[in-house]
Every structure is written in structure tokens, then in C-alpha cells.
Design a protein around this motif. Structure first.
Motif, PDB file in Angstrom:
ATOM      1  N   CYS A 174    -111.934   5.216  43.832  1.00  0.00           N
ATOM      2  CA  CYS A 174    -111.285   6.512  43.614  1.00  0.00           C
ATOM      3  C   CYS A 174    -111.600   7.468  44.770  1.00  0.00           C
ATOM      4  O   CYS A 174    -112.763   7.642  45.147  1.00  0.00           O
ATOM      5  CB  CYS A 174    -111.756   7.135  42.297  1.00  0.00           C
ATOM      6  SG  CYS A 174    -111.203   6.249  40.826  1.00  0.00           S
ATOM      7  N   ASP A 175    -110.576   8.079  45.300  1.00  0.00           N
ATOM      8  CA  ASP A 175    -110.698   9.087  46.355  1.00  0.00           C
ATOM      9  C   ASP A 175    -109.983  10.335  45.864  1.00  0.00           C
ATOM     10  O   ASP A 175    -108.753  10.417  45.877  1.00  0.00           O
ATOM     11  CB  ASP A 175    -110.082   8.572  47.655  1.00  0.00           C
ATOM     12  CG  ASP A 175    -110.242   9.577  48.802  1.00  0.00           C
ATOM     13  OD1 ASP A 175    -110.841  10.661  48.569  1.00  0.00           O
ATOM     14  OD2 ASP A 175    -109.753   9.296  49.913  1.00  0.00           O
ATOM     15  N   TYR A 176    -110.785  11.312  45.422  1.00  0.00           N
ATOM     16  CA  TYR A 176    -110.189  12.494  44.799  1.00  0.00           C
ATOM     17  C   TYR A 176    -109.631  13.483  45.817  1.00  0.00           C
ATOM     18  O   TYR A 176    -109.108  14.533  45.445  1.00  0.00           O
ATOM     19  CB  TYR A 176    -111.216  13.161  43.881  1.00  0.00           C
ATOM     20  CG  TYR A 176    -111.506  12.315  42.661  1.00  0.00           C
ATOM     21  CD1 TYR A 176    -110.629  12.297  41.590  1.00  0.00           C
ATOM     22  CD2 TYR A 176    -112.641  11.505  42.600  1.00  0.00           C
ATOM     23  CE1 TYR A 176    -110.884  11.508  40.470  1.00  0.00           C
ATOM     24  CE2 TYR A 176    -112.899  10.709  41.490  1.00  0.00           C
ATOM     25  CZ  TYR A 176    -112.007  10.717  40.433  1.00  0.00           C
ATOM     26  OH  TYR A 176    -112.248   9.922  39.335  1.00  0.00           O
ATOM     27  N   GLN A 177    -109.739  13.137  47.098  1.00  0.00           N
ATOM     28  CA  GLN A 177    -109.095  13.945  48.129  1.00  0.00           C
ATOM     29  C   GLN A 177    -107.691  13.431  48.438  1.00  0.00           C
ATOM     30  O   GLN A 177    -106.889  14.120  49.060  1.00  0.00           O
ATOM     31  CB  GLN A 177    -109.938  13.911  49.419  1.00  0.00           C
ATOM     32  CG  GLN A 177    -111.380  14.374  49.234  1.00  0.00           C
ATOM     33  CD  GLN A 177    -111.465  15.803  48.733  1.00  0.00           C
ATOM     34  OE1 GLN A 177    -110.691  16.670  49.144  1.00  0.00           O
ATOM     35  NE2 GLN A 177    -112.425  16.061  47.837  1.00  0.00           N
ATOM     36  N   ALA A 178    -107.396  12.213  47.997  1.00  0.00           N
ATOM     37  CA  ALA A 178    -106.095  11.600  48.261  1.00  0.00           C
ATOM     38  C   ALA A 178    -105.181  11.806  47.059  1.00  0.00           C
ATOM     39  O   ALA A 178    -105.636  12.165  45.970  1.00  0.00           O
ATOM     40  CB  ALA A 178    -106.277  10.110  48.550  1.00  0.00           C
ATOM     41  N   PRO A 179    -103.873  11.585  47.234  1.00  0.00           N
ATOM     42  CA  PRO A 179    -102.941  11.709  46.106  1.00  0.00           C
ATOM     43  C   PRO A 179    -103.301  10.747  44.975  1.00  0.00           C
ATOM     44  O   PRO A 179    -103.511   9.558  45.201  1.00  0.00           O
ATOM     45  CB  PRO A 179    -101.588  11.354  46.725  1.00  0.00           C
ATOM     46  CG  PRO A 179    -101.754  11.625  48.176  1.00  0.00           C
ATOM     47  CD  PRO A 179    -103.181  11.309  48.492  1.00  0.00           C
ATOM     48  N   MET A 180    -103.373  11.254  43.760  1.00  0.00           N
ATOM     49  CA  MET A 180    -103.810  10.455  42.630  1.00  0.00           C
ATOM     50  C   MET A 180    -102.789   9.406  42.234  1.00  0.00           C
ATOM     51  O   MET A 180    -103.128   8.395  41.621  1.00  0.00           O
ATOM     52  CB  MET A 180    -104.096  11.368  41.433  1.00  0.00           C
ATOM     53  CG  MET A 180    -105.261  12.321  41.656  1.00  0.00           C
ATOM     54  SD  MET A 180    -106.831  11.442  41.855  1.00  0.00           S
ATOM     55  CE  MET A 180    -107.067  10.824  40.196  1.00  0.00           C
ATOM     56  N   MET A 181    -101.524   9.621  42.568  1.00  0.00           N
ATOM     57  CA  MET A 181    -100.482   8.693  42.145  1.00  0.00           C
ATOM     58  C   MET A 181    -100.673   7.308  42.749  1.00  0.00           C
ATOM     59  O   MET A 181    -100.166   6.320  42.220  1.00  0.00           O
ATOM     60  CB  MET A 181     -99.111   9.241  42.545  1.00  0.00           C
ATOM     61  CG  MET A 181     -98.719  10.532  41.823  1.00  0.00           C
ATOM     62  SD  MET A 181     -98.550  10.294  40.046  1.00  0.00           S
ATOM     63  CE  MET A 181     -97.149   9.195  39.993  1.00  0.00           C
ATOM     64  N   THR A 182    -101.389   7.219  43.847  1.00  0.00           N
ATOM     65  CA  THR A 182    -101.549   5.936  44.532  1.00  0.00           C
ATOM     66  C   THR A 182    -102.850   5.226  44.151  1.00  0.00           C
ATOM     67  O   THR A 182    -103.157   4.189  44.724  1.00  0.00           O
ATOM     68  CB  THR A 182    -101.541   6.155  46.046  1.00  0.00           C
ATOM     69  OG1 THR A 182    -102.631   7.003  46.409  1.00  0.00           O
ATOM     70  CG2 THR A 182    -100.231   6.798  46.489  1.00  0.00           C
ATOM     71  N   GLN A 183    -103.584   5.762  43.190  1.00  0.00           N
ATOM     72  CA  GLN A 183    -104.905   5.217  42.877  1.00  0.00           C
ATOM     73  C   GLN A 183    -104.946   4.542  41.509  1.00  0.00           C
ATOM     74  O   GLN A 183    -103.974   4.564  40.751  1.00  0.00           O
ATOM     75  CB  GLN A 183    -105.946   6.340  42.964  1.00  0.00           C
ATOM     76  CG  GLN A 183    -106.019   6.981  44.341  1.00  0.00           C
ATOM     77  CD  GLN A 183    -107.208   7.900  44.462  1.00  0.00           C
ATOM     78  OE1 GLN A 183    -108.324   7.535  44.121  1.00  0.00           O
ATOM     79  NE2 GLN A 183    -106.980   9.101  44.975  1.00  0.00           N
ATOM     80  N   ASP A 184    -106.090   3.943  41.243  1.00  0.00           N
ATOM     81  CA  ASP A 184    -106.322   3.265  39.975  1.00  0.00           C
ATOM     82  C   ASP A 184    -106.135   4.262  38.823  1.00  0.00           C
ATOM     83  O   ASP A 184    -106.646   5.387  38.876  1.00  0.00           O
ATOM     84  CB  ASP A 184    -107.762   2.730  39.966  1.00  0.00           C
ATOM     85  CG  ASP A 184    -108.039   1.818  38.780  1.00  0.00           C
ATOM     86  OD1 ASP A 184    -107.523   2.090  37.681  1.00  0.00           O
ATOM     87  OD2 ASP A 184    -108.782   0.839  38.952  1.00  0.00           O
ATOM     88  N   PRO A 185    -105.394   3.879  37.768  1.00  0.00           N
ATOM     89  CA  PRO A 185    -105.206   4.805  36.634  1.00  0.00           C
ATOM     90  C   PRO A 185    -106.514   5.292  36.011  1.00  0.00           C
ATOM     91  O   PRO A 185    -106.547   6.379  35.415  1.00  0.00           O
ATOM     92  CB  PRO A 185    -104.407   3.951  35.635  1.00  0.00           C
ATOM     93  CG  PRO A 185    -103.690   2.950  36.476  1.00  0.00           C
ATOM     94  CD  PRO A 185    -104.623   2.643  37.615  1.00  0.00           C
ATOM     95  N   ASP A 186    -107.592   4.526  36.166  1.00  0.00           N
ATOM     96  CA  ASP A 186    -108.876   4.974  35.631  1.00  0.00           C
ATOM     97  C   ASP A 186    -109.371   6.240  36.308  1.00  0.00           C
ATOM     98  O   ASP A 186    -110.196   6.975  35.734  1.00  0.00           O
ATOM     99  CB  ASP A 186    -109.927   3.864  35.789  1.00  0.00           C
ATOM    100  CG  ASP A 186    -109.791   2.779  34.730  1.00  0.00           C
ATOM    101  OD1 ASP A 186    -109.029   2.992  33.764  1.00  0.00           O
ATOM    102  OD2 ASP A 186    -110.438   1.733  34.870  1.00  0.00           O
ATOM    103  N   CYS A 187    -108.906   6.484  37.522  1.00  0.00           N
ATOM    104  CA  CYS A 187    -109.312   7.703  38.226  1.00  0.00           C
ATOM    105  C   CYS A 187    -108.831   8.945  37.485  1.00  0.00           C
ATOM    106  O   CYS A 187    -109.485   9.991  37.521  1.00  0.00           O
ATOM    107  CB  CYS A 187    -108.778   7.698  39.655  1.00  0.00           C
ATOM    108  SG  CYS A 187    -109.377   6.319  40.669  1.00  0.00           S
ATOM    109  N   TYR A 188    -107.691   8.832  36.786  1.00  0.00           N
ATOM    110  CA  TYR A 188    -107.176   9.954  35.995  1.00  0.00           C
ATOM    111  C   TYR A 188    -108.039  10.201  34.766  1.00  0.00           C
ATOM    112  O   TYR A 188    -108.153  11.320  34.279  1.00  0.00           O
ATOM    113  CB  TYR A 188    -105.749   9.656  35.506  1.00  0.00           C
ATOM    114  CG  TYR A 188    -104.707   9.560  36.581  1.00  0.00           C
ATOM    115  CD1 TYR A 188    -104.041  10.694  37.045  1.00  0.00           C
ATOM    116  CD2 TYR A 188    -104.346   8.332  37.104  1.00  0.00           C
ATOM    117  CE1 TYR A 188    -103.056  10.595  38.012  1.00  0.00           C
ATOM    118  CE2 TYR A 188    -103.365   8.218  38.068  1.00  0.00           C
ATOM    119  CZ  TYR A 188    -102.719   9.360  38.523  1.00  0.00           C
ATOM    120  OH  TYR A 188    -101.753   9.251  39.478  1.00  0.00           O
ATOM    121  N   LYS A 189    -108.583   9.143  34.219  1.00  0.00           N
ATOM    122  CA  LYS A 189    -109.271   9.222  32.936  1.00  0.00           C
ATOM    123  C   LYS A 189    -110.720   9.696  33.065  1.00  0.00           C
ATOM    124  O   LYS A 189    -111.354  10.021  32.063  1.00  0.00           O
ATOM    125  CB  LYS A 189    -109.249   7.841  32.261  1.00  0.00           C
ATOM    126  CG  LYS A 189    -107.843   7.311  32.025  1.00  0.00           C
ATOM    127  CD  LYS A 189    -107.865   5.880  31.503  1.00  0.00           C
ATOM    128  CE  LYS A 189    -106.471   5.304  31.357  1.00  0.00           C
ATOM    129  NZ  LYS A 189    -106.487   3.886  30.921  1.00  0.00           N
TER     130      LYS A 189
END
Length: 268
Positions: A174-189
Motif C-alpha cells: 500500500c502506498d497512500y501517496q499514490a492513487p488508491m484506485m490502482t492498489q490492493d482493495p485491502d488498502c481501503y479497508k
């Protein structure tokens, strides 16, 4: 020599009777110590322990006191127990075989992914009602209480259990500086709230399954040892059963056990 097998079966059943006590104790200990409250692991272990206890007691009494009907029941139940243990062992290797973690570059711990596990386990853990029970147990165990206080250096040098890796932190990717749409769904949770953390993440469910998988492997090893021991005892028990049938109490009242048609009474 006719009583050798009876003595041996009595000794072996006394041994398995004593072995059943730590098996039952181990199941009770696992029920209290596990962070996931996985009752479907502890219950079979406790049931097997009690069955072995009762069967061993029946075999011990039947062999030592030549109780034929008790030995007969003992052999039937023993055969069923061996078949059940074999079935459970095969089930454990087939269903719990897939899994394992993935190394994280530069970290001492591994991360776990839900798709790495068998469909049977995934279906079970993804059931909302079942997951709420497991989640409550993980939260109540305070498994994450120390991890949330770690520094970045700790994450580089310390190891994590599967549940800690999956439930107490977001995925390392997870890279919270990058757009979240391109990351693992767990990063949202993921949440910083100690009561939320990553308890709703797929990685948390995968960590729980990895913990279950390791416990199943330990249980399978115990099952293999017990099956081998029970097979040996079963064959010795068959000999003890034959000996008991030849004992005095087995012959019907009035039946003659004289084998000579014309016995010679006068030895002189």
C-alpha cells in the motif's frame, strides 16, 4: 504363550488410555489459547481423545479379564476409529494443503493472500456470520496490541504471526501517496482505529486460514502416529479376542472339552 497377547493388549491399551488424557487436555488448551476460536479444530481432537479413552478402557478390561463381548465391541469400535482417523487425516492434507505466505522484500515477516487457500476454507471464512465470530475472537485476544506500537525499525527486524501480519497492519504494497484506485482493495479497508485496523481485510482472513492450516498440519501428524499405533493394537487385540474365546468362561455350560474318545484314566 496363550496369555502373551492378552498381556500385551492390556499394556498397550493402558498406554493409549494414558495418551488420550493429554490429547483431551491439548484440545481444551487449544480452545482457550487460540486467537481465532476455531472450534472445528478443537472439537474433533477432544472427541477423538474421549473415544480413545473409552475404547482403551474396554480393551484393557476385556483383555485382562477375558470378557469376550467387551473385546468384540472393542475391535468393532477400534476399526471404526482407525477408519475415521484416516479419513480426517486425508481430509486435512487435501483441504488444508494449499497455502503459505509470500516473502516481503526487506522484511522479516510474510504476507498471506486469500486466493492461496482451498475453496472449502475460503467459503467458510468468507461467510459473514462465521467471520464475525472469528473477528470477535481475534479482537478479544489482543493480538495486535503490541504490533500497533511498533516503530518502522521494528517492522524491518521483527517477525509477525500470520494473524498479526494480516490483521494488524495494511499490506506492505500500500502506498497512500499514490492513487488508491490502482492498489490492493485491502488498502481501503485499513484504519488506524485499534478496533478496526485491518480486521475486515482479505489479508486478515488469509492470516487466520494460515494459522488454521498450521494447526491442521500438527493435528495430521498426531493422527498419523495414532493410526499406526491403533493398527498395531488392533491386530494384537484380534489375538486377545481368540484367547478370550478359549478361556473357561466362554464354553457353554455342560460342554465337554475332552478331545480323546477313550481317555486312559489308569496311568499305570
Amino acid at each position: 504363550m496363550s496369555s502373551v497377547s492378552n498381556t500385551l493388549i492390556g499394556f498397550l491399551n493402558l498406554l493409549t488410555l494414558l495418551i488420550s488424557i493429554p490429547i483431551i487436555g491439548g484440545g481444551l488448551w487449544m480452545a482457550k489459547s487460540t486467537a481465532t476460536c476455531e472450534s472445528f479444530l478443537q472439537r474433533p481432537l477432544i472427541v477423538v481423545g474421549f473415544v480413545i479413552l473409552l475404547v482403551s478402557l474396554a480393551g484393557f478390561i476385556g483383555a485382562c479379564y477375558h470378557v469376550v463381548w467387551m473385546l468384540w465391541v472393542y475391535l468393532v469400535v477400534m476399526l471404526f476409529l482407525i477408519a475415521s482417523l484416516l479419513a480426517v487425516t486425508v481430509f486435512g492434507f487435501v483441504v488444508v494443503g494449499p497455502g503459505g505466505g509470500v516473502d516481503v522484500p526487506g522484511k522479516a515477516y510474510k504476507e498471506y493472500h486469500l486466493q492461496s487457500y482451498s475453496p472449502w476454507l475460503r467459503k467458510r471464512i468468507e461467510n459473514p456470520d462465521y467471520w464475525m465470530t472469528v473477528r470477535s475472537c481475534v479482537l478479544g485476544s489482543k493480538t495486535c496490541s503490541k504490533v500497533v506500537m511498533w516503530t518502522p525499525v521494528d517492522y524491518l527486524t521483527r517477525n509477525l504471526s500470520p494473524i498479526q501480519s494480516g490483521c494488524c497492519k495494511p499490506p506492505s504494497a500500500c502506498d497512500y501517496q499514490a492513487p488508491m484506485m490502482t492498489q490492493d482493495p485491502d488498502c481501503y479497508k485499513w484504519s488506524n482505529d485499534p478496533n478496526l485496523l485491518c480486521y475486515e481485510c482479505d489479508s486478515c482472513k488469509a492470516g487466520v486460514l494460515e494459522d488454521v492450516r498450521r494447526d491442521w498440519h500438527r493435528l495430521s501428524v498426531l493422527n498419523i502416529i495414532m493410526v499406526m499405533l491403533l493398527i498395531v493394537i488392533y491386530f494384537v487385540g484380534c489375538c486377545a479376542f481368540q484367547n478370550a474365546k478359549r478361556a473357561d468362561g466362554y464354553y457353554p455350560h455342560g460342554e465337554s472339552r475332552m478331545y480323546k474318545a477313550r481317555p486312559k484314566w489308569n496311568l499305570y
